[in-house]
Each structure stands twice: as C-alpha cells, then as structure tokens.
Design a protein around this motif. Structure first.
Motif, mmCIF file in Angstrom:
data_model
loop_
_atom_site.group_PDB
_atom_site.id
_atom_site.type_symbol
_atom_site.label_atom_id
_atom_site.label_comp_id
_atom_site.label_asym_id
_atom_site.label_seq_id
_atom_site.Cartn_x
_atom_site.Cartn_y
_atom_site.Cartn_z
ATOM 1 N N GLU A 262 0.812 -1.219 0.000
ATOM 2 C CA GLU A 262 0.000 0.000 0.000
ATOM 3 C C GLU A 262 0.848 1.273 0.000
ATOM 4 O O GLU A 262 0.557 2.209 -0.746
ATOM 5 N N TYR A 263 1.902 1.317 0.809
ATOM 6 C CA TYR A 263 2.648 2.565 0.987
ATOM 7 C C TYR A 263 3.865 2.707 0.088
ATOM 8 O O TYR A 263 4.334 3.818 -0.118
ATOM 9 N N GLU A 264 4.373 1.629 -0.444
ATOM 10 C CA GLU A 264 5.592 1.741 -1.257
ATOM 11 C C GLU A 264 5.343 1.616 -2.754
ATOM 12 O O GLU A 264 6.235 1.878 -3.546
ATOM 13 N N LEU A 265 4.156 1.207 -3.153
ATOM 14 C CA LEU A 265 3.888 1.010 -4.573
ATOM 15 C C LEU A 265 2.788 1.913 -5.099
ATOM 16 O O LEU A 265 2.149 1.614 -6.096
ATOM 17 N N SER A 266 2.591 3.047 -4.461
ATOM 18 C CA SER A 266 1.507 3.936 -4.880
ATOM 19 C C SER A 266 1.761 4.585 -6.241
ATOM 20 O O SER A 266 0.827 4.876 -6.975
ATOM 21 N N GLU A 267 3.041 4.793 -6.625
ATOM 22 C CA GLU A 267 3.343 5.449 -7.902
ATOM 23 C C GLU A 267 3.529 4.466 -9.052
ATOM 24 O O GLU A 267 3.762 4.870 -10.184
ATOM 25 N N VAL A 268 3.457 3.177 -8.797
ATOM 26 C CA VAL A 268 3.719 2.161 -9.815
ATOM 27 C C VAL A 268 2.494 1.975 -10.706
ATOM 28 O O VAL A 268 1.357 2.036 -10.242
ATOM 29 N N ASP A 269 2.725 1.758 -12.012
ATOM 30 C CA ASP A 269 1.606 1.576 -12.942
ATOM 31 C C ASP A 269 0.895 0.245 -12.685
ATOM 32 O O ASP A 269 1.431 -0.667 -12.049
ATOM 33 N N ALA A 270 -0.320 0.140 -13.201
ATOM 34 C CA ALA A 270 -1.194 -1.001 -12.904
ATOM 35 C C ALA A 270 -0.605 -2.356 -13.330
ATOM 36 O O ALA A 270 -0.670 -3.317 -12.558
ATOM 37 N N PRO A 271 -0.035 -2.507 -14.553
ATOM 38 C CA PRO A 271 0.502 -3.830 -14.923
ATOM 39 C C PRO A 271 1.646 -4.282 -14.003
ATOM 40 O O PRO A 271 1.715 -5.449 -13.609
ATOM 41 N N THR A 272 2.527 -3.350 -13.649
ATOM 42 C CA THR A 272 3.638 -3.692 -12.760
ATOM 43 C C THR A 272 3.112 -4.032 -11.375
ATOM 44 O O THR A 272 3.576 -4.979 -10.737
ATOM 45 N N LYS A 273 2.127 -3.260 -10.924
ATOM 46 C CA LYS A 273 1.535 -3.504 -9.610
ATOM 47 C C LYS A 273 0.926 -4.907 -9.551
ATOM 48 O O LYS A 273 1.019 -5.592 -8.534
ATOM 49 N N ALA A 274 0.325 -5.343 -10.662
ATOM 50 C CA ALA A 274 -0.288 -6.676 -10.705
ATOM 51 C C ALA A 274 0.780 -7.761 -10.572
ATOM 52 O O ALA A 274 0.581 -8.753 -9.863
ATOM 53 N N VAL A 275 1.923 -7.577 -11.237
ATOM 54 C CA VAL A 275 3.014 -8.555 -11.141
ATOM 55 C C VAL A 275 3.548 -8.604 -9.718
ATOM 56 O O VAL A 275 3.743 -9.688 -9.144
ATOM 57 N N VAL A 276 3.773 -7.431 -9.125
ATOM 58 C CA VAL A 276 4.285 -7.358 -7.758
ATOM 59 C C VAL A 276 3.272 -7.962 -6.789
ATOM 60 O O VAL A 276 3.640 -8.675 -5.857
ATOM 61 N N GLN A 277 1.987 -7.713 -7.037
ATOM 62 C CA GLN A 277 0.948 -8.265 -6.181
ATOM 63 C C GLN A 277 0.978 -9.794 -6.220
ATOM 64 O O GLN A 277 0.801 -10.459 -5.191
#
Length: 196
Positions: free
Chosen positions: A68-83
């Motif tokens: 929640e606090y460290e990935l707020s600026e990351v785009d949606a596709p990258t966020k999905a991979v990290v998730q």
C-alpha cells in the motif's frame, strides 16, 4: 481507566505531568503500565526503542502495508506482477510455524524476481526493502520479534520510543505493541497519544 479514559491537554508539560502521576499511582498498586512516547516527552527515562530493542515481524499484514505505501506510484501492470509475488510470499508465510519471514529472505526473493523479469520497479522495490532493513524496521530472527515482550517483562512501567518513525508506520508498530500486550496474562495500562 476501565473505560479507555481520554484526557485533553494543551501543553506537553501537562501531558507529561499527568502520565507521570498516573504511572506513580499504578506502580504503588503494583500494576503494569506502558507509555508510548512519540514526541520525546520522557527523554530522561530509559526507553524501549523501536528498531534497536525490538523489530516488527514481516508477516502478511506488513506485506500489505509495504504494498500500500511503497507502490503507490507504480503503474497497474507492474503492480499486478508485484501483487502476484507478494501473494505467493504471503501464502508461504502462512505455512511457517512462527508466520513471519526474515527481511533478508524477502529482499532475496525480490532480487531473484528482478533477475528473472528485469522489471525496473522490482529493483526500486528491492531498494525500498533495503531501506527498511537498514532502518531495522523488520526482524531477521524470531528473537528480534519476541524481544518486545521480554523487554516489557523487565519492568512494571515501560516507555516505548516511537519518535523517529513515519506516522503510517507508527500505526503498524502500535498494532504490534497492542497485540504483544494482549499476550500477557495480566492487564496492562497503555498510555498512547491520540492523533489523526
């Protein structure tokens, strides 16, 4: 005290005086108390210092916090991979006896995923995790997680220093302190400032 007593004060000196008087009375009654110091109001007292005397366990809840606090600026596709990576790590944590992952192990997982996928966001995440590790936020051993309970056992009144951490992380540390206090057999009086 039995109904979550709340006191409003205008000056820090009044807060310090009030808490000191309460602690003295509780000490005379052989009651245990814990004071959370976020503003260095009790600078002349021995304190339990977050990051030095105890650390947080890197568990599923803390992985959600990092997401929640460290990935707020990351785009949606990258966020999905990290998730997906975080979800796999959380599933692994649930299989462990103590349900926490050493911070070094988590850094290694992210580093290996970066080598495999070459996503620059994973390198950024690794650097953020290294900052947490260097700041001694997360534990590497079970003893570092259990250290808070041991420190609280040493005295009838403990002051926990949380002044040098970000407010969003203070909330997580307070949750950890509260769950540690609930594990005691005896009731413990907790003094904590109410902020936003």
């Amino acid at each position: 005290f039995e109904r979550n007593f709340t006191v409003f004060v205008e000056k820090d000196s009044h807060k310090t005086t009030f808490i000191s008087n309460c602690i003295r009375q509780l000490f005379q009654m052989k009651e245990k108390s814990v004071v959370i110091d976020t503003c260095n109001l009790f600078e002349d007292y021995n304190k339990i210092v977050f990051g030095k005397d105890f650390k947080l366990p890197l568990n599923s809840k803390m992985i959600d916090y990092i997401f929640e606090y460290e990935l707020s600026e990351v785009d949606a596709p990258t966020k999905a991979v990290v998730q997906d990576i975080f979800y796999a790590v959380q599933q692994y944590i649930q299989t462990l006896d103590f349900e926490f992952l050493p911070i070094d192990n988590f850094v290694d997982v992210v580093a290996s995923q970066y080598k495999e996928m070459q996503m620059p966001e994973l390198a950024l995440l690794k650097n953020k995790l290294l900052k947490y590790r260097d700041a001694n936020v997360f534990a590497n051993t079970k003893d570092e997680v259990l250290a808070l309970k041991e420190k609280l056992n040493e005295k009838n009144c403990s002051i926990i220093d949380l002044k040098n951490i970000h407010e969003s992380l203070q909330k997580e540390v307070l949750g950890f302190i509260h769950s540690t206090l609930e594990s005691f057999e005896k009731y413990i009086y907790l003094f904590v400032p109410l902020t936003d």
